[in-house]
Design a protein around this motif. Structure first.
Motif, mmCIF file in Angstrom:
data_model
loop_
_atom_site.group_PDB
_atom_site.id
_atom_site.type_symbol
_atom_site.label_atom_id
_atom_site.label_comp_id
_atom_site.label_asym_id
_atom_site.label_seq_id
_atom_site.Cartn_x
_atom_site.Cartn_y
_atom_site.Cartn_z
ATOM 1 N N UNK A 100 0.021 -1.384 -0.537
ATOM 2 C CA UNK A 100 0.146 -0.147 -0.292
ATOM 3 C C UNK A 100 0.848 1.273 -0.303
ATOM 4 N N UNK A 101 0.998 2.670 -0.614
ATOM 5 C CA UNK A 101 0.886 3.959 -0.639
ATOM 6 C C UNK A 101 -0.137 4.750 0.433
ATOM 7 N N UNK A 102 0.637 5.975 0.133
ATOM 8 C CA UNK A 102 0.210 6.859 1.889
ATOM 9 C C UNK A 102 0.478 8.197 0.911
ATOM 10 N N UNK A 103 -0.589 8.684 -0.156
ATOM 11 C CA UNK A 103 0.031 9.577 -0.567
ATOM 12 C C UNK A 103 -0.250 11.088 0.127
ATOM 13 N N UNK A 108 -0.097 -2.807 -11.118
ATOM 14 C CA UNK A 108 -1.028 -1.765 -10.304
ATOM 15 C C UNK A 108 -2.182 -1.591 -10.029
ATOM 16 N N UNK A 109 -2.739 -1.952 -8.552
ATOM 17 C CA UNK A 109 -3.920 -1.775 -8.143
ATOM 18 C C UNK A 109 -4.220 -0.961 -7.280
ATOM 19 N N UNK A 110 -4.877 0.641 -8.010
ATOM 20 C CA UNK A 110 -5.523 1.594 -7.832
ATOM 21 C C UNK A 110 -5.887 1.395 -6.274
ATOM 22 N N UNK A 111 -6.763 0.445 -5.629
ATOM 23 C CA UNK A 111 -7.289 0.205 -3.899
ATOM 24 C C UNK A 111 -6.596 0.603 -3.023
ATOM 25 N N UNK A 112 -4.997 -0.127 -3.790
ATOM 26 C CA UNK A 112 -4.114 0.186 -2.681
ATOM 27 C C UNK A 112 -2.803 1.195 -2.818
ATOM 28 N N UNK A 113 -3.822 2.159 -3.007
ATOM 29 C CA UNK A 113 -3.771 3.945 -3.275
ATOM 30 C C UNK A 113 -4.554 4.348 -2.464
ATOM 31 N N UNK A 114 -4.393 5.122 -1.257
ATOM 32 C CA UNK A 114 -5.065 5.815 -0.549
ATOM 33 C C UNK A 114 -4.289 7.706 -0.568
ATOM 34 N N UNK A 115 -4.861 8.996 -0.855
ATOM 35 C CA UNK A 115 -4.872 10.164 -0.610
ATOM 36 C C UNK A 115 -5.189 10.793 0.377
ATOM 37 N N UNK A 173 -2.113 7.876 10.349
ATOM 38 C CA UNK A 173 -2.462 6.791 10.698
ATOM 39 C C UNK A 173 -3.863 6.385 9.871
ATOM 40 N N UNK A 174 -4.842 7.713 9.341
ATOM 41 C CA UNK A 174 -6.149 7.897 8.653
ATOM 42 C C UNK A 174 -6.047 6.551 7.532
ATOM 43 N N UNK A 175 -4.568 7.452 6.904
ATOM 44 C CA UNK A 175 -4.120 6.345 5.459
ATOM 45 C C UNK A 175 -3.658 4.857 5.852
ATOM 46 N N UNK A 176 -3.571 4.510 6.820
ATOM 47 C CA UNK A 176 -3.197 3.123 6.876
ATOM 48 C C UNK A 176 -4.505 2.444 7.649
ATOM 49 N N UNK A 177 -5.364 3.062 8.745
ATOM 50 C CA UNK A 177 -6.628 2.058 8.732
ATOM 51 C C UNK A 177 -7.255 2.026 6.884
ATOM 52 N N UNK A 178 -7.561 2.779 6.659
ATOM 53 C CA UNK A 178 -8.029 2.743 5.124
ATOM 54 C C UNK A 178 -8.031 1.407 4.508
ATOM 55 N N UNK A 179 -6.606 1.698 4.574
ATOM 56 C CA UNK A 179 -5.682 0.546 3.705
ATOM 57 C C UNK A 179 -6.214 -0.841 4.224
ATOM 58 N N UNK A 180 -6.022 -0.428 5.621
ATOM 59 C CA UNK A 180 -5.945 -2.447 6.659
ATOM 60 C C UNK A 180 -7.234 -2.705 6.695
ATOM 61 N N UNK A 181 -9.073 -1.606 6.506
ATOM 62 C CA UNK A 181 -10.243 -2.102 6.080
ATOM 63 C C UNK A 181 -10.200 -2.794 4.687
ATOM 64 N N UNK A 182 -9.147 -2.870 4.525
ATOM 65 C CA UNK A 182 -9.692 -3.387 2.411
ATOM 66 C C UNK A 182 -10.264 -5.103 2.693
#
Length: 372
Positions: free
Chosen positions: A206-209, A239-246, A258-267
Motif C-alpha cells: 500500500x501507498x499513502x500519498x 498496479x492496483x489502484x485500491x492500494x493507493x490512498x490519498x 494513521x488515517x491512510x493506514x486504517x483505510x488500507x487495512x480495512x480493504x
C-alpha cells in the motif's frame, strides 16, 4: 625551491604571488586544477598550514575556487578583464514560512550550501522575498531559489532572467525557462522504498500519498508514486489502484498516516507492507498499527521517506529514504559559483540520488499475512 631572497616575505604570500603571476601569464587557465595542499607544501618546501593559508588567500581574492571532493581550480577572470565577476555573496531565497526550516530537508541543504561558501570565501544568507518578490539589491549575488508555492508568479522568474540575475532553483524546477536547477530524484526514492519491500517478498504494497487525487499532488509525491509503479512493473506485479490512498494536509502530520493506514487495512485484501511517502505519515501508520494490535514488522512492514531524526528512535526504528539534501545544497552552490556563465541561458541541472536507510520497521512477508 630557493627562497632565501624572499626571507622578509611570509612564505604563504610568496606562494600567493607566484601562483598569481602564473595566472596572469596564462600558465594557469580558468578551471585548471591546482595541486593539493600537500603537493603545494612539497613544491614550495613549506608546511601544509602555510600552503592551506595561501590557498585561502587566493580564494578570498577570487583567483581560485574549491569543489568539495574534487579539489581547487582557477577561477574565471573578473569582468574588468573581460570575463565573469565571481560571486561573493549567495542568498537562499524563499517565500514560505520559516517554520518549515525545522525539517531535515532544509537543515541539511543549508549545511551543504554553507560548506561550499565557507570554502570559497563567499557570504551566505537567507532572504524572504515576501509577497512583493523583492530580491537583494546586489545584482551580482548568486540566488538559490525555492518557490514551493502553487501560486508563485512565474513572470517574476522571466523578469529576473532579463535582469541577468544569477539564479538556480532547488526542489522545484522550470525547464522551459532555461534556469539551472538541482532536485532530489524522487522517482528513484519511491523505487528504492518499493524495491526493498519487494525484495522481502511483499507483493501487496500500500501507498499513502499527500494530496486529493492522482491529479492533485505536488511534483515530489507524484514522482514517488511513479517510482513505486516502476518497481512493481519490473517484478511483473499489476498496479492496483485500491492500494493507493490519498490524505489531505498542508503539512505532513502523523494523523494523516494513521488515517491512510486504517483505510488500507480495512480493504478485503489489505497489504502486507505500506510505503508512507513521508516519515511523519509512516510514524502515524506505526501508531495506528499498534492500536490495531499489529506487530511491526512481523504483521506489517512500513517504510517512510525523509529520514527525520525521530525515525531513528521509534519502536521499532523506521526504515526510510534519506534525500541527501546536503549534497543538493552543495551542488546548487557549486553550479552558481563555478559553472554558470555570465549572460548565458544554460539549463544546467543535477538530480541527487536518495539513499535507503534500513532499520527494523521492515521484514520478510509473514507466512500467514493479511493477504495469505
Amino acid at each position: 625551491m630557493d627562497t632565501d631572497k624572499f626571507d622578509k616575505m611570509p612564505m604563504y604570500q610568496y606562494i600567493v604571488n607566484d601562483l598569481r603571476r602564473k595566472i596572469e601569464r596564462g600558465e594557469l587557465n580558468p578551471h585548471d586544477p591546482l595541486p593539493t595542499q600537500i603537493e603545494l607544501a612539497k613544491e614550495y618546501n613549506t608546511s601544509e598550514i602555510t600552503s592551506r593559508r595561501a590557498m585561502s588567500e587566493l580564494v578570498k581574492e577570487g583567483h581560485v575556487y574549491r569543489i568539495r571532493g574534487k579539489g581547487s581550480f582557477i577561477q574565471e577572470k573578473s569582468n574588468a578583464e573581460g570575463g565573469v565577476k565571481p560571486i561573493r555573496t549567495l542568498y537562499f531565497v524563499y517565500q514560505i514560512e520559516t517554520d518549515s526550516f525545522n525539517h531535515p530537508f532544509f537543515n541539511d541543504m543549508f549545511d551543504g550550501i554553507k560548506e561550499v561558501c565557507e570554502e570559497n570565501g563567499v557570504d551566505f544568507y537567507l532572504w524572504n522575498i515576501g509577497k512583493d518578490y523583492v530580491l537583494p539589491d546586489d545584482p551580482q549575488a548568486g540566488i538559490i531559489l525555492l518557490t514551493g508555492q502553487d501560486d508563485f508568479d512565474l513572470t517574476r522568474l522571466s523578469k529576473w532572467q532579463q535582469e541577468r540575475r544569477r539564479i538556480a532553483t532547488v526542489h522545484f524546477y522550470y525547464p522551459h525557462l532555461g534556469i539551472p536547477y538541482v532536485i532530489v530524484d524522487n522517482l528513484t526514492g519511491g523505487y528504492l522504498a518499493t524495491q526493498h519491500l519487494l525484495s522481502l517478498g511483499h507483493r501487496r504494497i500500500g501507498v499513502i500519498l499527500t494530496g486529493n487525487s492522482v491529479l492533485d499532488m505536488n511534483q515530489e509525491f507524484s514522482l514517488r508514486l511513479q517510482g513505486y509503479r516502476l518497481a512493481l512493473s519490473q517484478h511483473q506485479i499489476a498496479f492496483e489502484p485500491e492500494l493507493i490512498v490519498f490524505v489531505s494536509g498542508s503539512q505532513e502530520r502523523t494523523e494523516m498516516g494513521a488515517d491512510g493506514f486504517r483505510r488500507l487495512m480495512s480493504l478485503d485484501h489489505p497489504p502486507t507492507a505500506v510505503f508512507a511517502t513521508s516519515d511523519n505519515k509512516a510514524i502515524g501508520a506505526m501508531e495506528a498499527a499498534r492500536k490495531m494490535l499489529l506487530n511491526v514488522p512481523n504483521d506489517i512492514s512500513i517504510v517512510g521517506f525523509d529520514d527525520i531524526q525521530a525515525g531513528q528512535y521509534t519502536y521499532p526504528p523506521l526504515t526510510t529514504v534519506n534525500q541527501n539534501t546536503k549534497k543538493l545544497g552543495q551542488r546548487a552552490a557549486e553550479i552558481l559559483l563555478f559553472e554558470l556563465k555570465d549572460g548565458q541561458n544554460q539549463l544546467l541541472k543535477d538530480e541527487i540520488v536518495p539513499t535507503l536507510k534500513l532499520r527494523n520497521s521492515t521484514g520478510p512477508v509473514a507466512m500467514k499475512g493479511p493477504d495469505q
